[in-house]
Motif scaffolding. Sequence first.
Motif, PDB file in Angstrom:
ATOM      1  N   LYS A 123       0.848  -1.188   0.000  1.00 17.03           N
ATOM      2  CA  LYS A 123       0.000   0.000   0.000  1.00 17.03           C
ATOM      3  C   LYS A 123       0.888   1.243   0.000  1.00 17.03           C
ATOM      4  O   LYS A 123       1.956   1.248   0.613  1.00 17.03           O
ATOM      5  CB  LYS A 123      -0.915   0.046   1.243  1.00 17.03           C
ATOM      6  CG  LYS A 123      -1.957  -1.048   1.290  1.00 17.03           C
ATOM      7  CD  LYS A 123      -2.820  -0.888   2.543  1.00 17.03           C
ATOM      8  CE  LYS A 123      -3.867  -1.974   2.635  1.00 17.03           C
ATOM      9  NZ  LYS A 123      -4.716  -1.821   3.859  1.00 17.03           N
TER      10      LYS A 123
ATOM     11  N   TYR B  54      -0.897   3.639   4.664  1.00 15.35           N
ATOM     12  CA  TYR B  54      -1.484   2.786   5.690  1.00 15.35           C
ATOM     13  C   TYR B  54      -2.153   3.680   6.748  1.00 15.35           C
ATOM     14  O   TYR B  54      -1.687   4.780   7.047  1.00 15.35           O
ATOM     15  CB  TYR B  54      -0.424   1.912   6.368  1.00 15.35           C
ATOM     16  CG  TYR B  54       0.144   0.816   5.483  1.00 15.35           C
ATOM     17  CD1 TYR B  54      -0.373  -0.476   5.530  1.00 15.35           C
ATOM     18  CD2 TYR B  54       1.200   1.080   4.616  1.00 15.35           C
ATOM     19  CE1 TYR B  54       0.157  -1.483   4.725  1.00 15.35           C
ATOM     20  CE2 TYR B  54       1.721   0.086   3.811  1.00 15.35           C
ATOM     21  CZ  TYR B  54       1.191  -1.195   3.868  1.00 15.35           C
ATOM     22  OH  TYR B  54       1.712  -2.187   3.076  1.00 15.35           O
ATOM     23  N   THR B  55      -3.241   3.171   7.294  1.00 14.77           N
ATOM     24  CA  THR B  55      -3.943   3.856   8.370  1.00 14.77           C
ATOM     25  C   THR B  55      -4.094   2.898   9.532  1.00 14.77           C
ATOM     26  O   THR B  55      -4.552   1.755   9.344  1.00 14.77           O
ATOM     27  CB  THR B  55      -5.325   4.357   7.914  1.00 14.77           C
ATOM     28  OG1 THR B  55      -5.153   5.232   6.804  1.00 14.77           O
ATOM     29  CG2 THR B  55      -6.027   5.117   9.028  1.00 14.77           C
ATOM     30  N   ALA B  56      -3.758   3.355  10.729  1.00 17.71           N
ATOM     31  CA  ALA B  56      -3.805   2.484  11.902  1.00 17.71           C
ATOM     32  C   ALA B  56      -4.163   3.331  13.110  1.00 17.71           C
ATOM     33  O   ALA B  56      -4.135   4.562  13.087  1.00 17.71           O
ATOM     34  CB  ALA B  56      -2.484   1.774  12.103  1.00 17.71           C
TER      35      ALA B  56
ATOM     36  N   ILE C 146       0.610  -1.862  13.696  1.00 13.15           N
ATOM     37  CA  ILE C 146       0.262  -2.375  12.374  1.00 13.15           C
ATOM     38  C   ILE C 146       1.506  -2.995  11.764  1.00 13.15           C
ATOM     39  O   ILE C 146       2.648  -2.673  12.155  1.00 13.15           O
ATOM     40  CB  ILE C 146      -0.280  -1.240  11.472  1.00 13.15           C
ATOM     41  CG1 ILE C 146      -0.888  -1.828  10.201  1.00 13.15           C
ATOM     42  CG2 ILE C 146       0.803  -0.232  11.164  1.00 13.15           C
ATOM     43  CD1 ILE C 146      -1.560  -0.773   9.328  1.00 13.15           C
TER      44      ILE C 146
ATOM     45  N   VAL D 163       3.549  -3.606   8.136  1.00  9.08           N
ATOM     46  CA  VAL D 163       3.676  -3.220   6.738  1.00  9.08           C
ATOM     47  C   VAL D 163       4.501  -4.281   6.027  1.00  9.08           C
ATOM     48  O   VAL D 163       5.371  -4.924   6.635  1.00  9.08           O
ATOM     49  CB  VAL D 163       4.310  -1.827   6.600  1.00  9.08           C
ATOM     50  CG1 VAL D 163       3.406  -0.759   7.216  1.00  9.08           C
ATOM     51  CG2 VAL D 163       5.687  -1.781   7.261  1.00  9.08           C
TER      52      VAL D 163
ATOM     53  N   THR E 170       6.971   3.950   2.482  1.00  5.21           N
ATOM     54  CA  THR E 170       5.513   4.089   2.605  1.00  5.21           C
ATOM     55  C   THR E 170       5.222   4.956   3.828  1.00  5.21           C
ATOM     56  O   THR E 170       6.071   5.116   4.709  1.00  5.21           O
ATOM     57  CB  THR E 170       4.832   2.731   2.752  1.00  5.21           C
ATOM     58  OG1 THR E 170       3.413   2.914   2.691  1.00  5.21           O
ATOM     59  CG2 THR E 170       5.164   2.073   4.078  1.00  5.21           C
TER      60      THR E 170
ATOM     61  N   VAL F  75       2.541   5.834   7.051  1.00  2.92           N
ATOM     62  CA  VAL F  75       1.549   5.243   7.941  1.00  2.92           C
ATOM     63  C   VAL F  75       0.969   6.362   8.811  1.00  2.92           C
ATOM     64  O   VAL F  75       1.726   7.055   9.507  1.00  2.92           O
ATOM     65  CB  VAL F  75       2.161   4.136   8.829  1.00  2.92           C
ATOM     66  CG1 VAL F  75       1.064   3.504   9.691  1.00  2.92           C
ATOM     67  CG2 VAL F  75       2.847   3.085   7.965  1.00  2.92           C
TER      68      VAL F  75
END
Length: 780
Positions: free
Chosen positions: A160, A163-165, A178, A180, A251, A253
């Motif tokens: 991704k 990312y969303t957490a 989370i 990854v 990435t 987050v």
Amino acid sequence: MRTYHCLPLFIWTYMFYAVDAIPLQEKVNSDLPSKRMMSLTKDGKMLHRTKRGWMWNQFFLLEEYTGTDTQYVGKLHTDQDKGDGNLKYILTGDGAGSIFIIDENTGDIHAAKKLDREEKSLYILRAKAIDRKTGRQVEPESEFIIKIHDINDNEPKFTKDLYTASVPEMSGVGTSVIQVTATDADDANYGNSAKVVYSILQGQPYFSVDPESGIIKTALPDMSRENREKYQVVIQAKDMGGQMGGLSGTTTVHITLTDVNNNPPRFPQSTYQFNSPESVPLGTHLGRIKANDPDVGENAEMEYSIAEGDGADMFDVITDKDTQNLDFEDKMLYTLRVDASNTHPDPRFLHLGPFKDTAVVKISVEDIDEPPVFSKISYLIEVDEDVKEGSIIGQVMAYDPDATNNFIQYSVDRHTDMDRIFSIHPENGSIFTLKPLDRESSPWHNITIIATEINNSKQSSHVPVFIRILDINDHAPEFAMYYETFVCENAKPGQLIQTVSVMDKDDPPRGHKFFFEPVPEFPLNPNFTIVDNKDNTAGIMTRKDGYSRHKMSTYLLPILIFDNDYPIQSSTGTLTIRVCACDQQGNMQSCSAQALVLAAGLSTGALVAILLCVIILLVLVVLFAALKRQRKKEPLIISKDDVRDNIVTYNDEGGGEEDTQAFDIGTLRNPEAREDSKLRRDVMPEGIFQIRRTVPLWENIDVQDFIHRRLKENDSDPSAPPYDSLATYAYEGNDSIADSLSSLESLTADCNQDYDYLSDWGPRFKKLADMYGGDESDRE
């Protein structure tokens, strides 16, 4: 991110080395002695087999070749090739002729294009060796593989881009947030090109990442959402095991701290002050207090309650129907302690302290001018119906609840006492009667009493007063209904012919009790006996054997009825008993002497026949009268067709002046002439026209009014024909200067006229001159 590094060039000390070439399908049997000379005998002779087979190098090729020349792959060779150019090499299979090119004379193979291992890692080809002269294969076709060696040309890529957490606030160090994941398209089995290592570029010191698994964890203890709620963390994935020269990708987050109930509610101030008018309705809003909680959602939900205070029973944070009114005269100031507590406390944070707060609320009661208050919410008064006019029947009391204690004035709401039966003393509230009372007509009276402050007429109160009228025995009992009683002519003594019951408008508290007796004037009736059944009814019994309609058709039996209440009320009811003819079962047949005579001579069928004949005769008489009337009204025009489609001509010149019955010109001349009757114009006249005297011409009305009047009369005339008609009125108007030449007005003139001038008019008027121009004796 893509990082490019210079790839080290390796010089192979030997790139291609000679091996015994065997076909691919024969490699599985490489342990067999297939490369030696075999000798066989036939017919005593020794046969020799020449050693044959492919010979080529192991083929490997690096991907992403960037040289200007074609990349050399390897060489195909067979032991049958003597180097004289008689053999021809042919290559078929994956990429043969397009990617891989072979020298048909030498067997050298070159790659004509740059190859990518990630697209295709190996190629399977087939080789042939053909004798140029004969065109025959000197070796059977065999497969071989060209394998593409990997280089580190792909950077790691995350699954991704974003990312969303989330993680609860106040979490401990190492709490997993989370994971990854990044992948590398390079060959994981060749070197470290696909070995990925994770690291954190942004987000320290709050979070960390596991280098191998990519799991992000918290790095600081007790992170508070109220201080900071959102974080942005950047994670890097690098191949070559994280060493220098490796390629990398990143990435982002977004991490949010979720709320937990770790903060108690707090009042912004410790004391609140409110004012409230006295006697406000239940549930009146006095003010608002609110505690603050930094938490959100259900963690910020709280409930308020009154902990203690001198007004705990007078107030409530939530409106309650049992909450009492405030009274300035009783208490002027109330002090309360109000608690605000969380409804969903978290046991993990109870050690931080009690999750509630307390504030002091002071309520001052303000004095207002209140209306009078009655001692009761309603009054019930009972009074006998025979009470005298002006008697006091009860009293109401009201007072002023204010400190001033104003005087009260009483009055009756006349909308509730339209007949003005009651009144009230304006000062002491005594209620008295103005008219007699009657329980039987109105057993209850509901009136409203008004109490008004003398100093302020706007302050008033109302109270209902229910007045019950108590019964007094002032009505005598009477028959409950009208009884039609009969006795059969053939009745026997002691037979019950009627049971009578009575009613009384009074309502004694012990119930009704009635007694029946003969009247004192006739204590002993020779015909009937009155028997009291002791249940408020009485039976009428026959006393003699047989009754005769001819001698006495009706008997009158007076009955004395009285009750047992005080004072005793009595009445005399007269029962009418008819003598009737009955059958053997006692069913009545006839009750009159005339019916007896008719029954003796005529039967029922004969009577019905006579009645039908009379009805038929009446119908015939009515029809005859109707036909006669229709003949008298026979119209002048008799035609089957519509009268409007015919022309009727009357050849009647009239009788001249001597015919005085034909036409009266005076009627047209005189609009004021009296009309005794209106005659229909479509039927023959029933009588002779009467000569009517006209009034002088100077009394005539105007022509226009005359015409309008005649039109109105014709429109409203009920005897006019239903079809269209034309009415002509020969009216010349009033005050004509010229004299009239007509002799028709001679009937209305009062003096003699001279007609000698008619003889001078010529032969056409000779007849008129003879009639009017002669002497009076000649005319007579």
